[in-house]
Enzyme design. Structure first.
Site, PDB file in Angstrom:
ATOM      1  N   ASP A 118     -13.249  -4.621  -1.369  1.00 19.87           N
ATOM      2  CA  ASP A 118     -13.099  -4.528   0.084  1.00 19.87           C
ATOM      3  C   ASP A 118     -14.452  -4.852   0.715  1.00 19.87           C
ATOM      4  OD1 ASP A 118     -10.464  -3.677  -0.245  1.00 19.87           O
ATOM      5  OD2 ASP A 118     -11.054  -1.569  -0.332  1.00 19.87           O
ATOM      6  N   ASP A 175       0.870  -1.174   0.000  1.00 19.73           N
ATOM      7  CA  ASP A 175       0.000   0.000   0.000  1.00 19.73           C
ATOM      8  C   ASP A 175       0.907   1.225   0.000  1.00 19.73           C
ATOM      9  OD1 ASP A 175      -2.313  -1.508   0.095  1.00 19.73           O
ATOM     10  OD2 ASP A 175      -2.390  -1.506   2.276  1.00 19.73           O
TER      11      ASP A 175
END
Length: 266
Positions: free
Chosen positions: A146, A27
């Site tokens: 997600d 990330d």
């Protein structure tokens, strides 16, 4: 007898099928790798290009980079990172974040990325999946999802997990596949960063309805967790971040452990 036979068939499928993949995920925020718990409390985890090189040398099968705060203003920084990664690694890598149209994806692919990942933009504009698949081929398009379990159901979340939608995860994944997604990257927000293991129950349920590869994400904390997700959910790949970034699990050791469990690994 029936469950025993099912287990035997599952194990036969795992051993005879395509080799499983191990994928470190980076990330990226403002050019640095970060990691949090349940999508919050981010802390620095190092330089993404340096980490990419290390993972490539360790034997990772692929890499995923997610620019978690991508904007058009920062696109130049992301492109430079992609070019640097392409120069330093010899394994496929996916880049996601801030991709809203063909032009965004084209820049990243031409800079050296092997695949692009879309998440919130696809939910807001599902036709984007069709457009990208038609432009580049389904093998280039990863749809990241997600998900969070709320009141007995799994709901899609957007903007790095900050916004809940009314879209059921299972239904959205089926639609994404029908529109041309080449792979699904499913992150359990409930498990993410907890190191308590992958959400094998949800992953198995979704994987049984898919014909495209499923990448498991969220919850890896030990080598056993990877073994569990491959044996229980039969996913095609397992993705993790912090256990790799902070040296808690080394990829060669993980692969040796998986092979010892009879799992076909690259």
């Amino acid at each position: 007898m029936e469950s025993s036979l099912a287990d035997q068939l599952l194990n036969a499928d795992i051993n005879a099928g395509v080799a499983k993949r191990i994928i470190p995920c980076l990330d990226v925020k403002d050019g640095r790798t970060v990691k949090g718990i349940n999508f919050v409390d981010l802390r620095d985890a190092g330089d993404p290009v340096e980490l990419a090189w290390q993972y490539s040398a360790q034997g990772a099968d692929e890499l995923v980079f997610l620019d978690i705060t991508a904007t058009h203003e920062k696109r130049k920084t992301t492109v430079e990172m992609v070019k640097a990664v392409a120069r330093n690694v010899n394994i496929p890598f996916t880049i996601g974040g801030g991709i809203h149209e063909v032009a965004d994806a084209e820049i990243l692919l031409h800079s050296g990325a092997d695949k692009i990942s879309i998440n919130s933009a696809a939910v807001k504009n599902p036709a984007l999946i069709n457009t990208l698949a038609n432009a580049f081929g389904i093998q280039f398009v990863v749809v990241a999802v997600d998900t969070k379990h709320i009141d007995g159901k799994n709901y899609v979340h957007l903007n790095g997990g900050r916004i809940k939608t009314d879209i059921l995860t299972e239904e959205w994944i089926k639609e994404a596949e029908s529109r041309g997604a080449g792979e699904i990257l499913l992150t359990s927000m409930d498990h993410d960063g907890t190191k308590n293991g992958f959400d094998c129950t949800l992953l198995k349920k979704i994987n049984q309805s898919l014909t495209i590869p499923l990448i498991a994400s969220g919850g890896a904390g030990s080598k056993q967790h990877f073994t569990d997700v491959f044996l229980e959910a039969n996913v095609d790949a397992a993705l993790a971040a912090s256990v790799f970034h902070y040296g808690e699990i080394l990829i060669p050791d993980l692969k040796d452990s998986l092979r010892a469990s009879g799992i076909k690994i690259r």
